[in-house]
Design an enzyme around this catalytic site. Structure first.
Site, PDB file in Angstrom:
ATOM      1  N   GLU A  49      10.479   0.897  10.022  1.00  0.00           N
ATOM      2  CA  GLU A  49      11.432   1.970   9.686  1.00  0.00           C
ATOM      3  C   GLU A  49      10.714   3.273   9.971  1.00  0.00           C
ATOM      4  O   GLU A  49       9.804   3.650   9.234  1.00  0.00           O
ATOM      5  CB  GLU A  49      11.824   1.900   8.208  1.00  0.00           C
ATOM      6  CG  GLU A  49      12.499   0.614   7.788  1.00  0.00           C
ATOM      7  CD  GLU A  49      13.974   0.565   8.130  1.00  0.00           C
ATOM      8  OE1 GLU A  49      14.493   1.521   8.734  1.00  0.00           O
ATOM      9  OE2 GLU A  49      14.606  -0.453   7.813  1.00  0.00           O
ATOM     10  N   CYS A 101      13.706  10.755   6.341  1.00  0.00           N
ATOM     11  CA  CYS A 101      13.758  10.234   7.711  1.00  0.00           C
ATOM     12  C   CYS A 101      15.152  10.413   8.304  1.00  0.00           C
ATOM     13  O   CYS A 101      15.297  10.629   9.500  1.00  0.00           O
ATOM     14  CB  CYS A 101      13.357   8.769   7.713  1.00  0.00           C
ATOM     15  SG  CYS A 101      14.209   7.823   6.457  1.00  0.00           S
ATOM     16  N   GLU A 117      10.584  15.557  15.157  1.00  0.00           N
ATOM     17  CA  GLU A 117      10.810  15.490  13.711  1.00  0.00           C
ATOM     18  C   GLU A 117       9.888  16.479  12.985  1.00  0.00           C
ATOM     19  O   GLU A 117       8.673  16.427  13.146  1.00  0.00           O
ATOM     20  CB  GLU A 117      10.528  14.069  13.213  1.00  0.00           C
ATOM     21  CG  GLU A 117      10.873  13.878  11.752  1.00  0.00           C
ATOM     22  CD  GLU A 117      10.534  12.478  11.247  1.00  0.00           C
ATOM     23  OE1 GLU A 117       9.410  12.018  11.503  1.00  0.00           O
ATOM     24  OE2 GLU A 117      11.391  11.865  10.597  1.00  0.00           O
ATOM     25  N   LYS A 166       0.843  -1.210   0.000  1.00  0.00           N
ATOM     26  CA  LYS A 166       0.000   0.000   0.000  1.00  0.00           C
ATOM     27  C   LYS A 166       0.873   1.253   0.000  1.00  0.00           C
ATOM     28  O   LYS A 166       1.566   1.535   0.978  1.00  0.00           O
ATOM     29  CB  LYS A 166      -0.918   0.058   1.217  1.00  0.00           C
ATOM     30  CG  LYS A 166      -1.919   1.216   1.064  1.00  0.00           C
ATOM     31  CD  LYS A 166      -2.566   1.658   2.357  1.00  0.00           C
ATOM     32  CE  LYS A 166      -1.890   2.835   3.003  1.00  0.00           C
ATOM     33  NZ  LYS A 166      -1.974   4.105   2.274  1.00  0.00           N
TER      34      LYS A 166
HETATM   35  P1  NAP Z   1       2.575   7.816   8.124  1.00  0.00           P
HETATM   36  O1  NAP Z   1       1.523   8.827   8.298  1.00  0.00           O
HETATM   37  O2  NAP Z   1       2.944   6.966   9.284  1.00  0.00           O
HETATM   38  O3  NAP Z   1       2.119   6.907   6.921  1.00  0.00           O
HETATM   39  C1  NAP Z   1       2.906   5.849   6.411  1.00  0.00           C
HETATM   40  C2  NAP Z   1       1.990   4.877   5.703  1.00  0.00           C
HETATM   41  O4  NAP Z   1       1.154   4.224   6.664  1.00  0.00           O
HETATM   42  C3  NAP Z   1       1.059   5.508   4.699  1.00  0.00           C
HETATM   43  O5  NAP Z   1       0.889   4.626   3.619  1.00  0.00           O
HETATM   44  C4  NAP Z   1      -0.202   5.642   5.524  1.00  0.00           C
HETATM   45  O6  NAP Z   1      -1.357   5.782   4.764  1.00  0.00           O
HETATM   46  C5  NAP Z   1      -0.193   4.360   6.293  1.00  0.00           C
HETATM   47  N1  NAP Z   1      -1.017   4.371   7.499  1.00  0.00           N
HETATM   48  C6  NAP Z   1      -1.550   5.441   8.169  1.00  0.00           C
HETATM   49  N2  NAP Z   1      -2.225   5.018   9.264  1.00  0.00           N
HETATM   50  C7  NAP Z   1      -2.121   3.662   9.296  1.00  0.00           C
HETATM   51  C8  NAP Z   1      -2.589   2.653  10.191  1.00  0.00           C
HETATM   52  N3  NAP Z   1      -3.287   2.940  11.278  1.00  0.00           N
HETATM   53  N4  NAP Z   1      -2.283   1.355   9.931  1.00  0.00           N
HETATM   54  C9  NAP Z   1      -1.533   1.047   8.853  1.00  0.00           C
HETATM   55  N5  NAP Z   1      -1.076   1.950   7.970  1.00  0.00           N
HETATM   56  C10 NAP Z   1      -1.351   3.257   8.184  1.00  0.00           C
HETATM   57  O7  NAP Z   1       3.930   8.454   7.631  1.00  0.00           O
HETATM   58  P2  NAP Z   1       4.089   9.481   6.440  1.00  0.00           P
HETATM   59  O8  NAP Z   1       3.590  10.793   6.926  1.00  0.00           O
HETATM   60  O9  NAP Z   1       3.555   8.935   5.182  1.00  0.00           O
HETATM   61  O10 NAP Z   1       5.687   9.503   6.256  1.00  0.00           O
HETATM   62  C11 NAP Z   1       6.518  10.290   7.003  1.00  0.00           C
HETATM   63  C12 NAP Z   1       7.164   9.499   8.127  1.00  0.00           C
HETATM   64  O11 NAP Z   1       7.834   8.359   7.619  1.00  0.00           O
HETATM   65  C13 NAP Z   1       8.219  10.284   8.842  1.00  0.00           C
HETATM   66  O12 NAP Z   1       8.101  10.132  10.226  1.00  0.00           O
HETATM   67  C14 NAP Z   1       9.532   9.664   8.365  1.00  0.00           C
HETATM   68  O13 NAP Z   1      10.600   9.828   9.231  1.00  0.00           O
HETATM   69  C15 NAP Z   1       9.141   8.250   8.175  1.00  0.00           C
HETATM   70  N6  NAP Z   1      10.061   7.576   7.245  1.00  0.00           N
HETATM   71  C16 NAP Z   1      10.955   6.668   7.748  1.00  0.00           C
HETATM   72  C17 NAP Z   1      11.867   6.042   6.909  1.00  0.00           C
HETATM   73  C18 NAP Z   1      12.854   5.061   7.447  1.00  0.00           C
HETATM   74  O14 NAP Z   1      13.442   4.334   6.660  1.00  0.00           O
HETATM   75  N7  NAP Z   1      13.060   4.980   8.754  1.00  0.00           N
HETATM   76  C19 NAP Z   1      11.856   6.326   5.543  1.00  0.00           C
HETATM   77  C20 NAP Z   1      10.937   7.259   5.061  1.00  0.00           C
HETATM   78  C21 NAP Z   1      10.032   7.870   5.931  1.00  0.00           C
HETATM   79  P3  NAP Z   1      -1.817   7.296   4.427  1.00  0.00           P
HETATM   80  O15 NAP Z   1      -0.848   7.802   3.435  1.00  0.00           O
HETATM   81  O16 NAP Z   1      -3.182   7.146   3.897  1.00  0.00           O
HETATM   82  O17 NAP Z   1      -1.772   8.066   5.724  1.00  0.00           O
END
Ligand code: NAP
Ligand code: MG
Length: 487
Positions: free
Chosen positions: A267, A301, A398, A193
């Site tokens: 991650e 990230c 962050e 997804k």
């Molecule tokens: P996010 O809001 O956590 O969303 C990540 C993914 O999870 C999206 O596809 C999201 O769908 C989905 N999601 C949301 N709620 C969920 C739930 N309850 N159960 C399962 N899936 C769910 O994060 P983001 O805002 O897209 O990305 C930014 C974050 O990612 C930052 O904190 C960044 O640091 C982190 N990141 C980490 C890495 C690493 O390798 N450590 C790499 C890149 C990014 P929706 O899009 O519909 O909300």
């Protein structure tokens, strides 16, 4: 330099040849199928606020169909296929991606807002390289793990079944590659997804996978919101969950999987320390600071979002940094000259702006580039905060945008303590002329990745992942295969 108005874009990449459908369905069992929900949502270009396409919103029934397709493909085809045959499919995906690199780059930039220079030179080639790299591993795993007690060739490692994979919006295609390639190489099947704001390159990848002849159901790509992701991770036929995203959602997933015996890798977020010592090559370090925080608008990230600069060179480093800020071009992401593109969404821009206000209220000194930014679309000027301290929220939390919090330090002990005194531990950077300092810091910094005299360098062979609230498990390299195997 103030010539960043949208209208005066110097060399915009053409989008004429880009073929987007008006409406994208779900990719399940090798076909594009209409969602049971009958619902679609608009995906936009964050640099223009214009709609690019409608995308299906998968509900629980759709998730169930996708997982069943993946399970069926696993049991009947993929699990039984000799590894060297599986490898051929993965190589084919890699080659097709290279052939379509230009199309993927332009779509990535249109949907996500990142500068075309980055999607063309980094995201897309690196995504293809992940497929190449893991294709190479597929047929080398069987005898890679000797029996620990006898030292002789051990049992072949076993695949797990269906991997449910959820990715964020900051590196949409690259994160899809990080997830799918190791899962396929180890003999698992996939339901992926993408994030709601950046589904288009994953859907293009679905078209490419269809064309590659990969057996139906081995990879399924379903679009939707958080609830789609939740239904996927909680589906009983999913054996392995791989999540990249925010720490908050990662914790929710971890709780919801407690007691299920599903394998899980997370991650999550980061707040990296980029540390500049007085013996560092200063100009090179300033470039590294700029790349560390402004690459991909700071939607990274592992962004070097906390700068620690040694007191006796702080004035010169900060003066050069301010000077460099004024040369950065913020604007049309399709323009080859653009350094900082669009913020991925209105929601994210609001979040960044709220943190800028918090920084000012906390008493830090703000310095923003004097550049102009387009009035339409979501843009943010590169921003520095001087005189910050460990207790500031802009230092601890962050922001995920082009905002750098700067502190000074005197001794190596002090900077190690400050760098580690934070909930996150994904990455760090060290700038110094002394190899001994590098070795000292790499062992003492609680971060999964430490770059020395460089920043944001990635390679498929190199494991990546976090300590503490940045998550657990590693992606990339041989280690990136382990979470998809039973040994
Ligand atoms: P996010 O809001 O956590 O969303 C990540 C993914 O999870 C999206 O596809 C999201 O769908 C989905 N999601 C949301 N709620 C969920 C739930 N309850 N159960 C399962 N899936 C769910 O994060 P983001 O805002 O897209 O990305 C930014 C974050 O990612 C930052 O904190 C960044 O640091 C982190 N990141 C980490 C890495 C690493 O390798 N450590 C790499 C890149 C990014 P929706 O899009 O519909 O909300
Ligand atoms: Mg989200």
């Amino acid at each position: 330099m103030e010539t960043t108005d949208w209208k005066y874009a110097a060399a915009p990449e053409s989008t004429d040849h880009i073929k987007l459908k008006n409406r994208y369905d779900l990719f399940i069992n090798g076909e594009f199928v209409k969602p049971n929900s009958k619902k679609y949502f608009a995906t936009i270009n964050p640099a223009t606020e214009e709609k690019l396409a409608d995308v299906a919103d998968a509900n629980e029934k759709d998730v169930d169909l996708a997982v069943n397709a993946a399970k069926n493909a696993y049991d009947k085809v993929w699990k039984k296929m000799p590894a060297k045959e599986r490898a051929k499919y993965i190589f084919r995906i890699a080659r097709l991606m290279q052939e379509r690199a230009r199309e993927f780059s332009v779509i990535e930039t249109m949907n996500g807002g990142k500068p075309i220079r980055e999607s063309r030179d980094i995201d897309v080639p690196l995504a293809a390289n992940h497929f190449f790299y893991y294709a190479g591993w597929a047929d080398k795993l069987d005898y890679a793990f000797p029996n620990l007690s006898t030292g002789k060739a051990g049992k072949k490692p076993e695949s797990l079944g269906v991997a449910g994979q959820i990715i964020p919006w900051n590196f949409p295609l690259l994160m899809a590659a990080w997830k799918i390639a190791p899962a396929l190489a180890t003999g698992n099947t996939v339901v992926l997804k993408p994030a709601e704001t950046t589904p288009l390159t994953a859907l293009k990848l679905a078209e490419l996978i269809q064309e590659s002849g990969l057996p139906d159901g081995v990879v399924n790509i379903i679009t939707g919101f958080g609830k789609t992701g939740a239904a996927l991770v909680n589906h009983p036929k999913v054996s392995k969950v791989a999540f990249t995203g925010s720490t908050d959602v990662g914790k929710l997933i971890q709780k919801s999987l407690a007691g299920t015996n599903k394998k899980i890798t997370l991650e999550l977020g980061g707040k990296a320390a980029n540390i500049v010592f007085d013996d560092a090559p200063i100009d090179q370090a300033v470039e590294g600071i700029v790349n560390g925080i402004f690459f991909n608008q700071g939607h990274v990230c592992c962004a070097g979002s906390r700068l620690f600069v040694q007191e006796n060179v702080a004035d010169i480093v900060i003066a050069k940094l301010k000077q460099r800020l004024e040369t950065l071009i913020v604007g049309n992401p399709l323009d080859k000259n653009t350094d900082i593109g669009a913020i991925n969404s209105k929601e994210q821009l609001d979040k960044i702006n709220s943190y800028i206000k918090i920084g000012i209220d906390e008493g830090a000194e703000i310095y923003q580039s004097k550049c102009s930014v387009p009035t339409k679309g979501f843009f943010c000027k590169p921003t520095l905060f001087l005189h910050t301290s460990q207790s500031h929220r802009i230092v601890q939390e962050e922001i995920f945008g082009p905002v750098l919090a700067i502190q000074t330090f005197r001794t190596i002990e002090e900077v190690i303590e400050k760098a580690n005194n934070i909930p996150y531990g994904l990455s760090a950077g060290v700038w110094t002329d002394k190899g001994s300092k590098i070795f000292n810091l790499t062992t003492k910094l609680r971060a999964g990745v430490v770059w020395a005299n460089t920043y944001n360098k990635f390679d498929p062979a190199s494991p990546f992942g976090g300590y503490k609230e940045s998550g657990f498990g590693r992606e990339g390299g041989l280690h990136g295969l382990m979470p998809y195997l039973n040994l």
